[in-house]
Design a protein around this motif. Structure first.
Motif, PDB file in Angstrom:
ATOM      1  N   PHE A 100      28.549 -15.767  66.465  1.00  0.00           N
ATOM      2  CA  PHE A 100      28.900 -15.957  67.871  1.00  0.00           C
ATOM      3  C   PHE A 100      28.525 -14.695  68.662  1.00  0.00           C
ATOM      4  N   TYR A 105      37.587 -15.370  71.985  1.00  0.00           N
ATOM      5  CA  TYR A 105      37.960 -15.560  70.590  1.00  0.00           C
ATOM      6  C   TYR A 105      39.488 -15.459  70.486  1.00  0.00           C
ATOM      7  N   TYR A 254      37.000 -20.480  69.109  1.00  0.00           N
ATOM      8  CA  TYR A 254      35.991 -19.782  69.909  1.00  0.00           C
ATOM      9  C   TYR A 254      35.648 -20.646  71.115  1.00  0.00           C
TER      10      TYR A 254
END
Length: 388
Positions: A100, A105, A254
């Protein structure tokens, strides 16, 4: 999303009680964020399509896949007094197989009781075999907690340089004023092009300035949820009377609100060229990032769009200015309403993102930006789609 009764004992794994936490109250810092990847740990085993195990040897412990279990809506890392790999203790963790970059997050965790253990929610390029891969660059520590002081934590950005050195950008260790081993707490961070912002239980705690040119490359990183035994922050050693111990994780999520497509890295599959293009020595939109150029008439570079949700986005191209340049690079932007054309002079101004316009896009890989060389050196690096 989880629908769990608050604080109900729901089972046993390796002799340890699993206590389901109340539903999480925290959320992304903006309603523009969309959940695009998660694991709620609602199964009965680690989802190995999503995760690698942490299996390195570091500090006082070796990390073992057998120490990580999933059940009752929780992922549990079991902490043991156990001889393995030349160490007297074993810990463990999970490392996401998906990398990512910019986004929000979040995880929810209850740390262990007893000294000697270091729990962390962090990102770094890697697969769990070592925490020192040679191509690591960005490390973001959502939290680091050393179990002899469970009320204290810190947040860091570790910008690893190619030679293995770094200068941390850190909150320093501070007092959370609550015992992280006594209850579940939510930890999140928002990573943008200019900074990383940290939150605990939805409350903003610290901002680390981190631009693409401050230190090292903003690379794509894997998420680590781990607990190891190690001597940090003056630890008095492992409290064996508290073993076996456990660190419990409720979920990992996420979220994204913007889309990026680059000519290299995980998004390069959305980039294509026609004509003769050459790798350039001029860096792109982040340190160590490469760019491309062509002098061939009619050559094109196309960036396929990706956006996390249908909506309106500002579209930008990263402009690299040089004496060898194209005064009239043409961009065709294909969006939900059709195709628009914009021309950009690469011989004036300075390096940086140039806004091409604002258009609507469907969710996912829908739409594109195509560069057509007109004269001189046409240069290609990256495009981005910023939610508005």
């Amino acid at each position: 999303m989880k629908k769990l009764a608050p604080l109900v004992v729901i089972g046993l794994i390796a002799g340890a009680a699993l206590v389901a936490p109340a539903p999480a109250a925290a959320a992304p810092p903006s309603s523009q964020y969309t959940l695009v990847w998660s694991d709620e740990f609602n199964g009965t085993a680690v989802d190995t399509a999503k995760w690698n195990h942490r299996t390195d040897i570091k500090g006082w412990s070796a990390q073992r896949a057998q120490n990580v279990t999933v059940g009752g809506g929780l992922m549990t890392i079991h902490l043991k007094k156990e001889s393995f790999g030349g160490k007297a203790y074993t810990g463990g963790g999970l490392v996401s197989k998906t990398p990512f970059r910019y986004g929000y997050y979040e995880t929810r965790v209850k740390t262990n009781v007893g000294s000697g253990w270091h729990s962390a929610f962090w990102t770094l390029k890697g697969n769990g075999v070592t925490s020192f891969p040679p191509d690591r660059r960005t490390e973001i520590d959502g939290f680091e907690i050393d179990s002899h002081q469970p009320e204290r934590l810190r947040h860091n950005v570790i910008p690893w340089k190619p030679n293995g050195t770094y200068t941390p950008i850190t909150s320093g260790v501070y007092d959370l004023l609550t015992d992280t081993s006594a209850a579940f707490h939510t930890y999140g961070f928002e990573w943008t092009e200019t900074q990383v912002r940290y939150f605990v239980d939805g409350v903003f705690k610290y901002a680390a300035p981190y631009s693409p040119f401050c230190c090292t490359q903003h690379d794509w990183t894997n998420v680590w949820l781990t607990a190891i035994a190690i001597d940090l922050q003056g630890s008095p050693g492992v409290d064996e009377s508290s073993l076996p111990g456990q660190v419990q994780w409720d979920y990992f999520r996420y979220y994204a609100k913007d889309g990026y497509t680059d000519n290299e890295g995980p998004t390069a599959y959305r980039y294509s060229e026609t004509g003769a293009w050459v790798a350039s020595s001029l860096i792109g939109h982040t340190l160590e990032n490469t760019s491309r150029y062509t002098t061939t008439a009619g050559s094109t570079a196309t960036w396929g769009a990706w956006v996390p949700a249908a909506g309106t986005y500002d579209v930008y191209v990263y402009k690299i200015v040089n004496v060898a340049c194209d005064t009239n690079s043409r961009f065709d932007i294909t969006h939900a309403g059709g195709t628009a054309t914009v021309h950009v002079d690469y011989c004036t101004g300075s390096n940086g993102w140039v806004k091409l316009g604002t258009w609507s896009f469907a969710q996912g890989e829908s739409g594109s930006v195509k560069l057509v060389r007109d004269n001189g050196y046409a240069r290609a690096d990256a495009v981005k789609f910023i939610r508005v």
